[in-house]
Write a protein that holds these residues in place. Sequence first.
Motif, PDB file in Angstrom:
ATOM      1  N   GLY A  47       1.105  -1.251   0.016  1.00 28.27           N
ATOM      2  CA  GLY A  47      -0.050   0.116   0.078  1.00 28.27           C
ATOM      3  C   GLY A  47       0.883   1.134   0.087  1.00 28.27           C
ATOM      4  O   GLY A  47       0.424   2.397  -0.625  1.00 28.27           O
ATOM      5  N   HIS A  48       2.157   1.308   0.438  1.00 23.44           N
ATOM      6  CA  HIS A  48       2.809   2.572   0.701  1.00 23.44           C
ATOM      7  C   HIS A  48       3.571   2.855  -0.562  1.00 23.44           C
ATOM      8  O   HIS A  48       4.162   3.682  -0.798  1.00 23.44           O
ATOM      9  CB  HIS A  48       3.542   2.520   1.873  1.00 23.44           C
ATOM     10  N   PHE A  49       3.552   1.914  -1.683  1.00 24.78           N
ATOM     11  CA  PHE A  49       4.278   2.161  -3.063  1.00 24.78           C
ATOM     12  C   PHE A  49       3.401   2.978  -3.820  1.00 24.78           C
ATOM     13  O   PHE A  49       1.930   2.970  -3.739  1.00 24.78           O
ATOM     14  CB  PHE A  49       4.720   0.697  -3.511  1.00 24.78           C
ATOM     15  N   ASP A  50       4.075   4.122  -4.384  1.00 23.33           N
ATOM     16  CA  ASP A  50       3.081   4.884  -5.303  1.00 23.33           C
ATOM     17  C   ASP A  50       3.247   4.404  -6.791  1.00 23.33           C
ATOM     18  O   ASP A  50       2.319   4.523  -7.652  1.00 23.33           O
ATOM     19  CB  ASP A  50       3.894   6.348  -5.308  1.00 23.33           C
ATOM     20  N   ALA A  51       4.180   3.407  -7.319  1.00 25.21           N
ATOM     21  CA  ALA A  51       4.422   3.096  -8.617  1.00 25.21           C
ATOM     22  C   ALA A  51       5.008   1.652  -8.572  1.00 25.21           C
ATOM     23  O   ALA A  51       5.616   1.247  -7.641  1.00 25.21           O
ATOM     24  CB  ALA A  51       5.152   4.064  -9.416  1.00 25.21           C
ATOM     25  N   PHE A  52       4.837   0.925  -9.660  1.00 25.35           N
ATOM     26  CA  PHE A  52       5.340  -0.400  -9.551  1.00 25.35           C
ATOM     27  C   PHE A  52       5.976  -0.719 -11.084  1.00 25.35           C
ATOM     28  O   PHE A  52       5.326  -0.412 -11.898  1.00 25.35           O
ATOM     29  CB  PHE A  52       4.089  -1.513  -9.342  1.00 25.35           C
ATOM     30  N   VAL A  53       7.071  -1.205 -11.034  1.00 27.38           N
ATOM     31  CA  VAL A  53       7.704  -2.081 -12.172  1.00 27.38           C
ATOM     32  C   VAL A  53       7.844  -3.364 -11.926  1.00 27.38           C
ATOM     33  O   VAL A  53       8.359  -3.889 -10.997  1.00 27.38           O
ATOM     34  CB  VAL A  53       9.239  -1.316 -12.393  1.00 27.38           C
ATOM     35  N   ASN A  79      -3.518  -2.395 -10.984  1.00 22.94           N
ATOM     36  CA  ASN A  79      -4.342  -1.588 -11.969  1.00 22.94           C
ATOM     37  C   ASN A  79      -4.824  -0.322 -11.582  1.00 22.94           C
ATOM     38  O   ASN A  79      -5.489   0.561 -12.285  1.00 22.94           O
ATOM     39  CB  ASN A  79      -5.771  -2.636 -12.397  1.00 22.94           C
ATOM     40  N   THR A  80      -4.565   0.039 -10.048  1.00 21.27           N
ATOM     41  CA  THR A  80      -4.957   1.261  -9.645  1.00 21.27           C
ATOM     42  C   THR A  80      -3.900   2.290  -9.663  1.00 21.27           C
ATOM     43  O   THR A  80      -3.934   3.384  -9.380  1.00 21.27           O
ATOM     44  CB  THR A  80      -5.746   1.233  -8.411  1.00 21.27           C
ATOM     45  N   LYS A  81      -2.594   1.804  -9.699  1.00 29.63           N
ATOM     46  CA  LYS A  81      -1.705   2.629  -9.695  1.00 29.63           C
ATOM     47  C   LYS A  81      -0.575   2.616 -10.859  1.00 29.63           C
ATOM     48  O   LYS A  81      -0.891   1.676 -11.640  1.00 29.63           O
ATOM     49  CB  LYS A  81      -0.906   2.255  -8.400  1.00 29.63           C
ATOM     50  N   PRO A  82       0.277   3.468 -10.929  1.00 26.30           N
ATOM     51  CA  PRO A  82       1.010   3.605 -12.179  1.00 26.30           C
ATOM     52  C   PRO A  82       1.990   2.184 -12.146  1.00 26.30           C
ATOM     53  O   PRO A  82       2.775   2.065 -11.106  1.00 26.30           O
ATOM     54  CB  PRO A  82       1.992   4.780 -11.978  1.00 26.30           C
ATOM     55  N   ALA A  83       1.781   1.428 -13.204  1.00 28.51           N
ATOM     56  CA  ALA A  83       2.836   0.050 -12.918  1.00 28.51           C
ATOM     57  C   ALA A  83       3.162  -0.166 -14.407  1.00 28.51           C
ATOM     58  O   ALA A  83       2.223   0.134 -15.695  1.00 28.51           O
ATOM     59  CB  ALA A  83       1.935  -1.016 -12.707  1.00 28.51           C
ATOM     60  N   ALA A  84       4.279  -0.682 -14.907  1.00 27.09           N
ATOM     61  CA  ALA A  84       4.802  -0.983 -16.118  1.00 27.09           C
ATOM     62  C   ALA A  84       5.303  -2.453 -15.974  1.00 27.09           C
ATOM     63  O   ALA A  84       5.908  -3.080 -15.043  1.00 27.09           O
ATOM     64  CB  ALA A  84       5.838  -0.044 -16.524  1.00 27.09           C
ATOM     65  N   LEU A  85       5.442  -3.031 -17.124  1.00 29.28           N
ATOM     66  CA  LEU A  85       6.123  -4.330 -17.313  1.00 29.28           C
ATOM     67  C   LEU A  85       7.196  -4.264 -18.173  1.00 29.28           C
ATOM     68  O   LEU A  85       7.146  -3.711 -19.348  1.00 29.28           O
ATOM     69  CB  LEU A  85       5.042  -5.225 -17.895  1.00 29.28           C
ATOM     70  N   ILE A  86       8.506  -4.965 -17.898  1.00 31.79           N
ATOM     71  CA  ILE A  86       9.529  -5.062 -18.497  1.00 31.79           C
ATOM     72  C   ILE A  86       9.633  -6.740 -18.899  1.00 31.79           C
ATOM     73  O   ILE A  86       9.777  -7.461 -18.070  1.00 31.79           O
ATOM     74  CB  ILE A  86      10.814  -4.544 -17.908  1.00 31.79           C
ATOM     75  N   SER A  87       9.068  -6.943 -20.068  1.00 28.98           N
ATOM     76  CA  SER A  87       9.392  -8.394 -20.670  1.00 28.98           C
ATOM     77  C   SER A  87      10.628  -8.648 -21.269  1.00 28.98           C
ATOM     78  O   SER A  87      10.937  -8.001 -22.593  1.00 28.98           O
ATOM     79  CB  SER A  87       8.333  -8.747 -21.684  1.00 28.98           C
ATOM     80  N   VAL A  88      11.545  -9.664 -20.787  1.00 30.87           N
ATOM     81  CA  VAL A  88      12.880  -9.781 -21.097  1.00 30.87           C
ATOM     82  C   VAL A  88      12.825 -11.288 -22.074  1.00 30.87           C
ATOM     83  O   VAL A  88      12.453 -12.272 -21.448  1.00 30.87           O
ATOM     84  CB  VAL A  88      13.865  -9.883 -20.470  1.00 30.87           C
ATOM     85  N   SER A  89      12.986 -11.233 -23.354  1.00 29.89           N
ATOM     86  CA  SER A  89      13.139 -12.657 -24.238  1.00 29.89           C
ATOM     87  C   SER A  89      14.224 -12.484 -25.082  1.00 29.89           C
ATOM     88  O   SER A  89      14.685 -11.267 -25.604  1.00 29.89           O
ATOM     89  CB  SER A  89      11.778 -12.882 -24.791  1.00 29.89           C
ATOM     90  N   LEU A  90      14.653 -13.387 -25.735  1.00 32.08           N
ATOM     91  CA  LEU A  90      15.594 -13.346 -26.825  1.00 32.08           C
ATOM     92  C   LEU A  90      14.679 -12.898 -28.198  1.00 32.08           C
ATOM     93  O   LEU A  90      15.029 -12.400 -28.888  1.00 32.08           O
ATOM     94  CB  LEU A  90      16.083 -14.725 -27.110  1.00 32.08           C
ATOM     95  N   SER A  91      13.424 -13.380 -27.970  1.00 31.28           N
ATOM     96  CA  SER A  91      12.455 -13.314 -29.116  1.00 31.28           C
ATOM     97  C   SER A  91      12.307 -11.555 -29.314  1.00 31.28           C
ATOM     98  O   SER A  91      12.350 -11.131 -30.620  1.00 31.28           O
ATOM     99  CB  SER A  91      11.052 -13.406 -29.095  1.00 31.28           C
ATOM    100  N   ALA A  92      12.341 -10.862 -28.299  1.00 31.40           N
ATOM    101  CA  ALA A  92      12.279  -9.070 -28.202  1.00 31.40           C
ATOM    102  C   ALA A  92      13.479  -8.824 -29.255  1.00 31.40           C
ATOM    103  O   ALA A  92      13.352  -7.724 -29.543  1.00 31.40           O
ATOM    104  CB  ALA A  92      12.106  -8.955 -26.777  1.00 31.40           C
ATOM    105  N   ALA A  93      14.483  -9.505 -29.076  1.00 26.71           N
ATOM    106  CA  ALA A  93      16.047  -8.949 -29.411  1.00 26.71           C
ATOM    107  C   ALA A  93      16.131  -9.485 -30.988  1.00 26.71           C
ATOM    108  O   ALA A  93      16.926  -8.836 -31.651  1.00 26.71           O
ATOM    109  CB  ALA A  93      17.030  -9.545 -28.965  1.00 26.71           C
ATOM    110  N   LEU A  94      15.033 -10.278 -31.558  1.00 27.42           N
ATOM    111  CA  LEU A  94      15.196 -10.771 -32.518  1.00 27.42           C
ATOM    112  C   LEU A  94      14.195 -10.239 -33.556  1.00 27.42           C
ATOM    113  O   LEU A  94      13.086 -10.275 -33.450  1.00 27.42           O
ATOM    114  CB  LEU A  94      15.186 -12.123 -32.868  1.00 27.42           C
ATOM    115  N   GLN A  95      14.530  -9.478 -34.761  1.00 36.36           N
ATOM    116  CA  GLN A  95      13.576  -8.540 -35.493  1.00 36.36           C
ATOM    117  C   GLN A  95      12.513  -9.380 -35.915  1.00 36.36           C
ATOM    118  O   GLN A  95      11.319  -9.022 -35.872  1.00 36.36           O
ATOM    119  CB  GLN A  95      14.355  -7.831 -36.783  1.00 36.36           C
TER     120      GLN A  95
END
Length: 175
Positions: A47-53, A79-95
């Motif tokens: 509850g005391h966090f303002d944002a999430f990654v 869903n009620t606070k600023p929140a972001a996802l970093i999805s790490v994969s080899l697929s993301a690196a390959l065009q």
Amino acid sequence: MNVLIVYGTTEGQTGKIAARTATHIRERGHQVELLDSAALASDLKLGHFDAFVIAASVHQEHHQETVTNFVFAHHELLNTKPAALISVSLSAALQDQKTEAQKYVDRFVSVTGWRPRMTLLLGGALRFTKYDYFQEQFVKFVVMKTGDPGPERDHEFTDWNALANFADRFLETAG
């Protein structure tokens, strides 16, 4: 702003990405707590966090179970606070695999019920020096069809500038 970064890592690259993100956010004057999803306390108070990654790597087409469980358990708050996802994969690196990387995120969002405000598809790393014979053969056959980079050395695909820009944009929208 008080930011919580929860990450899941299998070979260490996503942990490195989460740590770099935490440092970047701290350098901009914010408080950050960095937690490995594999070692989360069952009585963790959010509850005391303002944002999430949330940062998670993809293996065999799925994000870590510990991250998935965390997000599923807390998706209403996320869903009620600023929140972001970093999805790490080899697929993301390959065009030619970026569509596949997006499918991993779409599945994750569908399963967890979370709607991150921002998402970054980020390349991970190949740790050839740590793979056993079968892992190396799998990577060579499935991931590195072109033969580059060769298995004689580790290779990092992470675009650190893209990560820094993402963190800055996140802070702007969360602020």
